[in-house]
Design an enzyme around this catalytic site. Structure first.
Site, PDB file in Angstrom:
ATOM      1  N   ARG A   1     -11.111   0.053  14.566  1.00  0.00           N
ATOM      2  CA  ARG A   1     -10.848   0.664  13.438  1.00  0.00           C
ATOM      3  C   ARG A   1     -11.831  -0.003  12.282  1.00  0.00           C
ATOM      4  O   ARG A   1     -12.577   1.099  11.830  1.00  0.00           O
ATOM      5  CB  ARG A   1      -9.451   0.589  13.046  1.00  0.00           C
ATOM      6  CG  ARG A   1      -9.272   1.436  11.517  1.00  0.00           C
ATOM      7  CD  ARG A   1      -7.736   1.524  11.362  1.00  0.00           C
ATOM      8  NE  ARG A   1      -7.145   0.051  10.893  1.00  0.00           N
ATOM      9  CZ  ARG A   1      -6.086  -0.381  10.197  1.00  0.00           C
ATOM     10  NH1 ARG A   1      -4.968   1.046  10.282  1.00  0.00           N
ATOM     11  NH2 ARG A   1      -5.644  -1.371  10.065  1.00  0.00           N
TER      12      ARG A   1
ATOM     13  N   ASP B   1      10.848  23.078  -1.713  1.00  0.00           N
ATOM     14  CA  ASP B   1      11.368  22.266  -2.983  1.00  0.00           C
ATOM     15  C   ASP B   1      12.975  22.270  -2.791  1.00  0.00           C
ATOM     16  O   ASP B   1      13.553  21.816  -3.789  1.00  0.00           O
ATOM     17  CB  ASP B   1      10.978  23.064  -4.441  1.00  0.00           C
ATOM     18  CG  ASP B   1       9.797  23.195  -4.569  1.00  0.00           C
ATOM     19  OD1 ASP B   1       8.964  22.305  -4.527  1.00  0.00           O
ATOM     20  OD2 ASP B   1       9.284  24.426  -4.861  1.00  0.00           O
TER      21      ASP B   1
ATOM     22  N   LYS C   1       0.746  -1.174  -0.035  1.00  0.00           N
ATOM     23  CA  LYS C   1      -0.084  -0.056   0.058  1.00  0.00           C
ATOM     24  C   LYS C   1       0.778   1.201  -0.104  1.00  0.00           C
ATOM     25  O   LYS C   1       1.911   0.946   0.177  1.00  0.00           O
ATOM     26  CB  LYS C   1      -0.863  -0.008   1.052  1.00  0.00           C
ATOM     27  CG  LYS C   1      -0.168   0.029   2.542  1.00  0.00           C
ATOM     28  CD  LYS C   1      -1.062  -0.383   3.739  1.00  0.00           C
ATOM     29  CE  LYS C   1      -0.281  -0.326   5.006  1.00  0.00           C
ATOM     30  NZ  LYS C   1      -1.043  -0.839   6.289  1.00  0.00           N
TER      31      LYS C   1
ATOM     32  N   TYR D   1      13.697  31.192   4.468  1.00  0.00           N
ATOM     33  CA  TYR D   1      12.518  32.002   5.061  1.00  0.00           C
ATOM     34  C   TYR D   1      12.797  32.294   6.343  1.00  0.00           C
ATOM     35  O   TYR D   1      12.831  31.441   7.163  1.00  0.00           O
ATOM     36  CB  TYR D   1      11.357  31.425   4.955  1.00  0.00           C
ATOM     37  CG  TYR D   1      10.930  30.954   3.355  1.00  0.00           C
ATOM     38  CD1 TYR D   1      10.633  32.195   2.516  1.00  0.00           C
ATOM     39  CD2 TYR D   1      10.876  29.788   2.679  1.00  0.00           C
ATOM     40  CE1 TYR D   1      10.298  32.077   1.015  1.00  0.00           C
ATOM     41  CE2 TYR D   1      10.497  29.614   1.424  1.00  0.00           C
ATOM     42  CZ  TYR D   1      10.125  30.681   0.604  1.00  0.00           C
ATOM     43  OH  TYR D   1       9.714  30.687  -0.639  1.00  0.00           O
TER      44      TYR D   1
END
Ligand SMILES: *Cc1c(COP(=O)(O)O)cnc(C)c1O
Length: 383
Positions: free
Chosen positions: A141, A320, A43, A270
């Protein structure tokens, strides 16, 4: 390390060692009796490792079934040529039923509404849909409550369009198989399966183990285990790391895209969360960021490897890109880096290593989440 080919679009990538995945799959097969099956959980794009490539190598190493989380993950495997049974680990919406039948994907089932709708469509299509029944034993669940399995089977078993291929549950505390919680879940599961057998219901393949339960409690294998994290060479928990030796398959590398030598006191990134502390500090930019799986919470706290040495990441990690610092330290005089130099975010470089577990510890999460994160956008190469 020989890199055969790098992605052309960007100087940052994930390397997957398929040999490691093959060895880990074999290691797990060897932990099982010959009659016990191995369901490989692929998965979330094989925990960020690439579902199709991993499924192919796992098949060649002895996988008996694959499990995925979503219908589209199952379709991707089928379209890639995977022939083994594929189990969806939850009950999809009814709108997915046509796709389940078309691609021969087995859903987990735990509501009679879904089971009967599946049966109706199967009869119309002239086939029998196989499913696995999920049993709720304490994770709270998914699944049919363990005290209601007989009523549930009575409400759906008359239907000729469906057939039970297996029954399963999932442990909440498999890292502690000596604990009361684990033992209670196991007893509830065992009793529910016994009750169905006694009432004459076919249970098919009985399974409950994830990686830690499979390693730490061999008596719970039943007919099949569902292994995920360990196949990728990652430890499910402290105790499994001592019990079996696995090979991590994922490395993350990048090439320096830019270097600069800012003056003392200049800020980086930043918000200027880092300022150049002294003269002769080189700042190198790497072309990957938090959208690639390097969590922004690691800003100013993680390291990167360069020529077998650790460099500090500095400034806030961008979406990025991220920056690292090369300083002359008292221990060694660091070499300057040049554009194009190789740096390692995850993996080995000489004697140094940065593991997914190191990122997980710093982030306050588990290696599962860190591995998935590196699957988000980075291109992969396989070797
Ligand atoms: C993800 C998952 C697994 C695999 O768990 P690992 O700890 O990665 O081995 C097994 N069963 C179910 C139901 C799961 O959701």
């Amino acid at each position: 390390m020989v890199v055969q080919k790098e992605p052309w679009s960007r100087g940052a990538w994930v390397e997957i060692d398929l040999g490691a995945i093959r060895r880990n799959t074999r290691t797990f097969k060897n932990l099982l009796d010959p009659r016990e099956r191995l369901c490989c959980v692929v998965k979330a794009d094989a925990y960020g490792h690439g579902a199709l490539e991993c499924a192919r190598i796992m098949y060649s190493a002895g996988a008996d079934m694959f499990a995925v989380a979503t219908v589209s993950e199952g379709i991707e495997l089928r379209q890639g040529g995977v022939k083994l049974p594929i189990l969806i680990l939850s009950e999809p919406p009814e709108t997915a039923i046509d796709a389940l039948l078309e691609y021969e994907l087995m859903p987990s089932v735990y509501t009679s509404e879904f089971a009967l709708a599946l049966g109706e469509r199967a009869v119309e299509a002239g086939c029998v849909a196989r499913y696995h029944m999920a049993i709720e034993t304490g994770m709270n669940r998914i699944g049919v409550h363990h005290t209601e399995v007989i009523d549930f089977r009575r409400s759906i078993d008359f239907h000729r369009g469906i057939a039970c291929d297996g029954v399963f549950t999932h442990f909440a505390t498999a890292d502690d198989p000596d604990g009361w919680d684990y033992k209670l879940q196991r007893r509830r599961f065992e009793e529910a399966v016994a009750a169905m057998h006694e009432a004459g219901f076919d249970c098919g393949i009985v399974h409950c183990d994830n990686t830690p339960a499979m390693i730490l409690d061999p008596a719970s294998h039943y007919d099949m285990v569902r292994a995920g994290i360990g196949l990728y060479g990652l430890d499910a928990c402290e105790r499994t790391s001592r019990a079996v030796q696995l090979d991590p398959a994922m490395s993350v590398r990048a090439r320096v895209s830019r270097t600069t030598d800012p003056a003392m006191g200049e800020g980086v990134g930043y918000g200027y969360t880092y300022r150049v502390p002294r003269a002769r500090v080189q700042i190198c930019t790497l072309p990957l960021g938090y959208a690639d799986g390097v969590s922004r919470t690691l800003s100013n706290r993680m390291d990167v490897l360069f020529r077998g040495m650790r460099l500090r990441q500095v400034g806030n990690i961008c979406m990025d890109q991220l920056m690292v610092e090369i300083q002359e330290t008292s221990r060694s005089v660091m070499p300057e880096a040049e554009i194009g130099d190789l740096m390692t975010i995850i993996g080995r470089d000489g004697d140094a290593e940065i593991s997914l577990d190191e990122h997980a510890r710093l982030r306050g999460t588990i290696n599962y989440e860190v591995a998935c994160g590196f699957g988000m956008r980075l291109e992969r190469i396989y070797r």
